[in-house]
Structures are given as structure tokens and as C-alpha cells.
Design a protein around this motif. Structure first.
Motif, mmCIF file in Angstrom:
data_model
loop_
_atom_site.group_PDB
_atom_site.id
_atom_site.type_symbol
_atom_site.label_atom_id
_atom_site.label_comp_id
_atom_site.label_asym_id
_atom_site.label_seq_id
_atom_site.Cartn_x
_atom_site.Cartn_y
_atom_site.Cartn_z
ATOM 1 N N ARG A 172 0.950 -1.339 -0.043
ATOM 2 C CA ARG A 172 0.016 0.026 0.101
ATOM 3 C C ARG A 172 0.855 1.379 -0.046
ATOM 4 N NH1 ARG A 172 -3.905 0.230 4.586
ATOM 5 N NH2 ARG A 172 -2.061 -0.545 5.882
ATOM 6 N N ARG A 173 2.094 1.153 0.410
ATOM 7 C CA ARG A 173 3.020 2.207 0.706
ATOM 8 C C ARG A 173 4.267 1.790 0.435
ATOM 9 N NH1 ARG A 173 -0.706 3.594 4.741
ATOM 10 N NH2 ARG A 173 0.656 2.447 6.349
ATOM 11 N N GLY A 174 5.289 2.638 -0.135
ATOM 12 C CA GLY A 174 6.722 2.313 -0.280
ATOM 13 C C GLY A 174 6.889 1.407 -1.578
ATOM 14 N N ALA A 175 5.840 1.034 -2.408
ATOM 15 C CA ALA A 175 5.903 0.209 -3.669
ATOM 16 C C ALA A 175 7.097 0.872 -4.502
ATOM 17 C CB ALA A 175 4.868 0.244 -4.036
ATOM 18 N N ALA A 176 7.080 2.217 -4.733
ATOM 19 C CA ALA A 176 7.987 2.997 -5.795
ATOM 20 C C ALA A 176 9.486 2.680 -4.969
ATOM 21 C CB ALA A 176 7.620 4.228 -5.955
ATOM 22 N N ALA A 177 9.422 2.850 -3.912
ATOM 23 C CA ALA A 177 10.977 2.826 -3.170
ATOM 24 C C ALA A 177 11.549 1.252 -3.671
ATOM 25 C CB ALA A 177 10.794 3.067 -1.734
ATOM 26 N N VAL A 178 10.646 0.310 -3.067
ATOM 27 C CA VAL A 178 11.308 -0.983 -3.481
ATOM 28 C C VAL A 178 11.659 -1.335 -4.873
ATOM 29 C CG1 VAL A 178 10.664 -3.416 -3.273
ATOM 30 C CG2 VAL A 178 9.832 -1.786 -1.409
ATOM 31 N N ALA A 179 10.744 -0.888 -5.765
ATOM 32 C CA ALA A 179 10.938 -1.092 -7.190
ATOM 33 C C ALA A 179 12.088 -0.293 -7.657
ATOM 34 C CB ALA A 179 9.608 -0.573 -7.998
ATOM 35 N N SER A 180 12.461 0.822 -7.173
ATOM 36 C CA SER A 180 13.457 1.727 -7.587
ATOM 37 C C SER A 180 14.676 1.193 -7.594
ATOM 38 C CB SER A 180 13.479 2.926 -6.979
ATOM 39 O OG SER A 180 13.852 2.959 -5.711
#
Length: 269
Positions: free
Chosen positions: A213-221
């Protein structure tokens, strides 16, 4: 602050306990150690991590400059540790729910660095997977707390660590396994093992990104950074194809997450 029957209700902040102080101290110490050890190791006669890792042949290690990603990861981790140590933040839900997991992940980084620099590179895969487990547990815990500024900072910095170490653990495992079995990484079996583990890491990150729900972009980056730098700088067609396919998969997971968030906002709106 909220209103009930026309009166103002101020949330009561519970005082910090001894456990809160121990946790934040542990987080500060572990965060400092993961930055200091790579610097003091060579002064104590140890070899730099990058130099040691090159002793183990690999076809899936990103170029040296790609490891500059540790700069933002360490910066985010340091900011998170300092903020959680503030008297007003020690009792915050994000601190209490994820603080020990963040400390464990940082301590794992420090341990991995020390063991690798000491030349015991074959002992490092279990440590890396422990870091992934701790960062993953922190990521799950941070999904459940109110998205305050402090929680967002922790989610973002930890997400970058989770994304990078998930890929790094898989690459490290492949390289050490092939070295221990004396299998040429460029042989058919070697490529199957290396690319299989890289693909597995990408699939796991894709699932985590889609479910977050949150932090998806950080993990993917950070996972995408590692995969794309690898794919763009290898002469091997199979590695390049696998790398770009994995990048596409992680990007697809992020788009899925964005689409889900948009649907929820549309329903609420």
C-alpha cells in the motif's frame, strides 16, 4: 486532535519507556556501524568489499558504479534513525512497530560488510537473506501504521534497502553457489542458476510491490536500478534479455499497485 460533541480531544502521548530508549539506541548504533565498517575495515588490514567480491566469478553482478545506490540507502537509513530517536518520535507507532526490524537490517548490513571484507565471502549469502527478512518484516509492519511523515521516511528508506538487497542476495547466492560447486558461471548450468535466481528475485519483488500500500515505488526503484545497469552493461545476450524482462516485470507490478490505488481513490471520491 479531534472533536467529540463539540469539545476538543487531544491525543495523549505516552511517555517513552526504557524499551523505547534501548530500541532507538540500537537503531542509531547499527545505522552508524553499517556506514563506518566499510571505511575502517581497510585500515585494519581488511580488503574493500568490491575487491573481495571480484575474486568470485559472476555474469550477473552490476557494474561497480551501480553500487553508488548505497549512498541514498544509507542517507535514508540515517535520517530514519535520527528521527526515530527524537524524544517526540520514540513512542510513535512506526518506531515501535518497525524500529527493531530496522535495527536488525542495519546490523545485518554491518555484519555482512565485516565478514566480506575479512575474505569469508562464501559465508555472506545467509547474512544477506537475513537482511532481506528483516527489511521485509519492517516493510510489512510499516504498511499497518498511520502514514505520518516519520512513517513515510522509514517506509521509503527501508523500501530502497529491501529492493536492493533482494536482488543482491540472489546474485550473491548464485555466485557463491557456483564457486563452491566449481561450475563456470558462463556454462549452460552456470547461466541457468544465475539467471534463475535473478529472475526469482525480480518475481518476488514484483509481488511485493504489487501488494504494498505504501513504499512500492521505493522497493521497485532500487531493484530496477540494479537490473537495468546489469542489462545495459553486459555483453551476454541471455543476461541482457533476462535483465530487461525482469525490469518490465517489476514495472508492471508498480503499475498494478498504482492502478489499485487509483481505483480506491475513485471509490472514496
Amino acid at each position: 486532535m479531534s472533536s467529540l460533541n463539540g469539545s476538543t480531544v487531544v491525543p495523549i502521548r505516552r511517555p517513552a519507556t526504557g524499551g523505547d530508549r534501548v530500541r532507538t539506541t540500537a537503531l542509531l548504533a547499527a545505522t552508524a556501524a553499517q556506514v563506518v565498517i566499510p571505511a575502517i575495515g581497510p585500515l585494519l588490514g581488511q580488503r574493500p568489499v568490491g575487491e573481495v567480491s571480484k575474486d568470485t566469478p559472476s555474469i550477473v553482478t552490476p557494474p561497480d558504479w551501480a553500487f553508488g545506490v548505497w549512498g541514498p540507502i544509507f542517507t535514508g537509513s540515517a535520517a530514519t534513525a535520527v528521527v526515530q530517536a527524537l524524544p517526540t518520535q520514540r513512542t510513535a507507532p512506526a518506531s515501535r512497530q518497525a524500529g527493531w526490524w530496522l535495527a536488525a537490517a542495519a546490523a545485518g548490513n554491518a555484519l555482512w560488510e565485516w565478514v566480506a571484507q575479512s575474505g569469508r565471502y562464501r559465508a555472506t549469502p545467509p547474512i544477506l537473506w537475513g537482511i532481506v527478512a528483516a527489511a521485509g518484516a519492517a516493510h510489512v509492519a510499516l504498511q499497518r501504521v498511520e502514514p505520518t511523515g516519520q512513517a513515510r521516511l522509514a517506509t521509503g528508506s527501508n523500501g530502497m534497502l529491501l529492493g536492493w538487497t533482494s536482488l543482491a542476495a540472489s546474485i550473491n547466492t548464485a555466485d557463491v553457489l557456483l564457486s563452491a560447486l566449481q561450475i563456470d558461471p558462463d556454462s549452460r548450468r552456470g547461466r541457468l542458476v544465475s539467471l534463475g535466481l535473478v529472475g526469482g528475485a525480480a518475481a518476488g519483488v514484483t509481488a511485493a510491490v504489487a501488494a504494498s500500500r505504501r513504499g512500492a515505488a521505493a522497493v521497485a526503484s532500487t531493484t530496477t536500478w540494479g537490473l537495468s545497469t546489469l542489462a545495459a552493461n553486459t555483453p551476454r545476450t541471455a543476461v541482457r534479455t533476462t535483465g530487461w524482462a525482469a525490469v518490465s516485470g517489476v514495472a508492471g507490478g508498480l503499475l498494478t499497485r498504482i492502478a489499485k490505488t487509483k481505483r480506491v481513490l475513485d471509490l472514496l471520491g
